[in-house]
Design a protein around this motif. Structure first.
Motif, PDB file in Angstrom:
ATOM      1  N   ASP A   1       1.664  -8.127  -1.497  1.00 47.27           N
ATOM      2  CA  ASP A   1       1.689  -7.723  -2.885  1.00 47.27           C
ATOM      3  C   ASP A   1       0.999  -8.770  -3.732  1.00 47.27           C
ATOM      4  OD1 ASP A   1       4.147  -9.120  -1.944  1.00 47.27           O
ATOM      5  OD2 ASP A   1       4.400  -9.369  -4.086  1.00 47.27           O
TER       6      ASP A   1
ATOM      7  N   SER B   1       1.422 -10.415  -6.929  1.00 44.18           N
ATOM      8  CA  SER B   1       2.446 -10.546  -7.955  1.00 44.18           C
ATOM      9  C   SER B   1       1.873 -10.692  -9.352  1.00 44.18           C
ATOM     10  CB  SER B   1       3.322 -11.766  -7.653  1.00 44.18           C
ATOM     11  OG  SER B   1       3.921 -11.624  -6.398  1.00 44.18           O
TER      12      SER B   1
ATOM     13  N   ASP C   1       5.407 -10.221 -17.269  1.00 48.03           N
ATOM     14  CA  ASP C   1       6.431  -9.191 -17.086  1.00 48.03           C
ATOM     15  C   ASP C   1       6.827  -8.538 -18.402  1.00 48.03           C
ATOM     16  OD1 ASP C   1       6.520  -9.462 -14.365  1.00 48.03           O
ATOM     17  OD2 ASP C   1       8.394 -10.584 -14.299  1.00 48.03           O
TER      18      ASP C   1
ATOM     19  N   TYR D   1       3.271  -4.397  -6.650  1.00 52.19           N
ATOM     20  CA  TYR D   1       4.544  -4.482  -5.935  1.00 52.19           C
ATOM     21  C   TYR D   1       4.822  -3.345  -4.954  1.00 52.19           C
ATOM     22  CZ  TYR D   1       5.410  -8.019  -9.473  1.00 52.19           C
ATOM     23  OH  TYR D   1       5.320  -9.127 -10.276  1.00 52.19           O
TER      24      TYR D   1
ATOM     25  N   ARG E   1       9.479  -8.524 -10.159  1.00 51.47           N
ATOM     26  CA  ARG E   1       9.406  -8.537  -8.696  1.00 51.47           C
ATOM     27  C   ARG E   1      10.811  -8.513  -8.083  1.00 51.47           C
ATOM     28  NH1 ARG E   1       5.756 -11.220  -5.008  1.00 51.47           N
ATOM     29  NH2 ARG E   1       6.810 -11.557  -3.008  1.00 51.47           N
TER      30      ARG E   1
ATOM     31  N   SER F   1      12.600  -5.436  -6.028  1.00 49.16           N
ATOM     32  CA  SER F   1      13.008  -5.631  -4.633  1.00 49.16           C
ATOM     33  C   SER F   1      14.476  -5.280  -4.455  1.00 49.16           C
ATOM     34  CB  SER F   1      12.729  -7.068  -4.175  1.00 49.16           C
ATOM     35  OG  SER F   1      13.613  -7.990  -4.781  1.00 49.16           O
TER      36      SER F   1
ATOM     37  N   ALA G   1      10.919 -11.273   0.174  1.00 50.74           N
ATOM     38  CA  ALA G   1       9.660 -11.551  -0.518  1.00 50.74           C
ATOM     39  C   ALA G   1       8.928 -12.754   0.080  1.00 50.74           C
ATOM     40  CB  ALA G   1       9.932 -11.786  -2.011  1.00 50.74           C
TER      41      ALA G   1
END
Length: 201
Positions: free
Chosen positions: A6, A8, A14, A36, A80, A84, A156
């Motif tokens: 991925d 990020s 964000d 993601y 992230r 997850s 991750a």
């Protein structure tokens, strides 16, 4: 530049991506999916052991982000980490649902047999899935601070130092949370004593 996993989104971005999602910007969802999607699918495959199911889980995760962007709080961690954890929760739900379907199907199948068959050993795939469910259920029951570190370290691929940076906590705190979480998981997943051995008087 090609990425093996991925790509990020920087944590500082964000909040901006979240703001665009709230305003219904489809390009923001596409960016998040590109960044993601591989991570979400990887987590779902680890839990479900079924690529097709993992794809369904990924679609559900991003559909929820799109339809309910307010569910993600930028003050409580990175996008992230949130994705997850959501992927993990959805995948565990899928495994539980499959287990219920298998149980009902087995009960229906057994009702068709007038003579019960001698009990063969359990199917290895089912056993593996049940072990996976136990692990991920135990993980889901950890306190959130510990769960976040475990997710970053094992799902991750972060070191505890990288997890500390991403979560905005001291390295020592991240290491302690990870160690405590692993100890709790080991105790939770330890084989329970055989009831037959405990029968006494």
């Amino acid at each position: 530049m090609e990425s093996t996993g991925d790509t990020s989104v920087p944590p500082a971005a964000d909040a901006e991506v979240h703001r665009r999602l709230i305003y219904g910007d489809e390009s923001a969802l596409a960016e998040v999916y590109t960044a993601y999607g591989p991570l979400v699918r990887r987590i779902a495959v680890r839990v479900t052991h079924a690529p097709a199911a993992a794809e369904d889980v990924a679609q559900e995760v991003f559909a929820q982000l799109w339809s309910r962007p307010y569910a993600y709080d930028t003050r409580r961690g990175s996008l992230r980490t949130w994705l997850s954890m959501l992927a993990h929760r959805r995948a565990v739900d899928w495994v539980r649902s499959e287990a219920r379907h298998r149980k009902h199907a087995h009960a229906d199948d057994s009702a068709l047999h007038t003579v019960p068959e001698p009990g063969p050993g359990p199917d290895e795939t089912v056993v593996d899935r049940e072990r996976s469910l136990l692990l991920h259920t135990a993980l889901a029951e950890l306190p959130q601070p510990q769960r976040e570190v475990v997710h970053l370290a094992y799902f991750a691929g972060r070191t505890y130092r990288q997890a500390a940076v991403e979560l905005g906590i001291p390295e020592g705190t991240a290491k302690t949370r990870l160690r405590t979480a692993l100890r709790t998981l080991a105790e939770t997943l330890a084989d329970p004593p055989d009831p037959a051995l405990e029968r006494g008087a």
